[in-house]
Write a protein that holds these residues in place. Sequence first.
Motif, PDB file in Angstrom:
ATOM      1  N   GLU A 136      28.823  63.080  49.197  1.00 50.51           N
ATOM      2  CA  GLU A 136      30.212  63.227  49.634  1.00 50.51           C
ATOM      3  C   GLU A 136      31.158  62.908  48.482  1.00 50.51           C
ATOM      4  O   GLU A 136      30.807  62.188  47.548  1.00 50.51           O
ATOM      5  CB  GLU A 136      30.488  62.304  50.820  1.00 50.51           C
ATOM      6  N   GLN A 137      32.371  63.441  48.569  1.00 51.72           N
ATOM      7  CA  GLN A 137      33.333  63.322  47.475  1.00 51.72           C
ATOM      8  C   GLN A 137      33.735  61.878  47.190  1.00 51.72           C
ATOM      9  O   GLN A 137      34.120  61.536  46.074  1.00 51.72           O
ATOM     10  CB  GLN A 137      34.578  64.157  47.776  1.00 51.72           C
ATOM     11  N   SER A 138      33.609  61.012  48.183  1.00 54.79           N
ATOM     12  CA  SER A 138      33.991  59.610  48.002  1.00 54.79           C
ATOM     13  C   SER A 138      32.828  58.736  47.522  1.00 54.79           C
ATOM     14  O   SER A 138      33.002  57.534  47.325  1.00 54.79           O
ATOM     15  CB  SER A 138      34.516  59.048  49.326  1.00 54.79           C
ATOM     16  N   ASP A 139      31.655  59.322  47.302  1.00 52.91           N
ATOM     17  CA  ASP A 139      30.457  58.559  46.948  1.00 52.91           C
ATOM     18  C   ASP A 139      30.470  58.068  45.503  1.00 52.91           C
ATOM     19  O   ASP A 139      30.935  58.757  44.590  1.00 52.91           O
ATOM     20  CB  ASP A 139      29.196  59.411  47.135  1.00 52.91           C
ATOM     21  N   GLU A 174      32.685  60.777  43.614  1.00 57.06           N
ATOM     22  CA  GLU A 174      33.808  60.092  42.976  1.00 57.06           C
ATOM     23  C   GLU A 174      33.433  59.578  41.594  1.00 57.06           C
ATOM     24  O   GLU A 174      34.217  59.669  40.641  1.00 57.06           O
ATOM     25  CB  GLU A 174      34.273  58.923  43.848  1.00 57.06           C
TER      26      GLU A 174
END
Length: 217
Positions: free
Chosen positions: A77-80, A101
Amino acid sequence: MTDFAANRTMMVDTQVRPSDVTKFPIIDAMLTVRREAYVPSARREVAYVDANIALQPGRVILEPRTLAKMLDAMEVEQSDVVLNIGAGLGYTAAVLSRMAEAVIAVEQDETLAKDAEAALIEQGADNVVVIEAPLAEGAAKHGPYDAIFIEGAVEMVPAALTDQLKDGGRIAAVFAKGALGECRIGYKIDGNVSWRLAFNAGAPVLPGFEAEKAFSL
């Protein structure tokens, strides 16, 4: 002169999409990252071949199909914040950098680590940090991590590494089984990692991830 951009598109169209990998972040990253920038200069002409590319004895760049399917199964995920173990020359870290991220890329070979750092800087992957350290130790000071990607095969995964995974996090590795192997995704729940089979794949066992040999008289 080799048309690497055309080869990159062909790699995605003939190796990645036919393997049922259709998530946009993976497709976009593999269409964008210049794989040829992260392979040994003598092998750049075969950078997009559908096979593992040797870096040094026992170390490879994973074939595109295996990498794509591992990323798909791991659900980055983009926030990882992702820990990449066995970074080699940095290709997987570069792909992950476009999906997550931040990426902490661990490589224990001094030359590979320096070359990976140089390539990542040159290619603008500014959310990747390369750490030179034993692969099996990971990089605890930057953790815990949302996801851990082990770039190579394992016979066992040290607790020192799974301890760096957040509860609810995912870890991807190819487990060696004879001549072949199988990719498994581990899910950490209440401090314990539960592994599930994802697909069959092959790669050399990384140093530090060999099973302990039983002693017998």
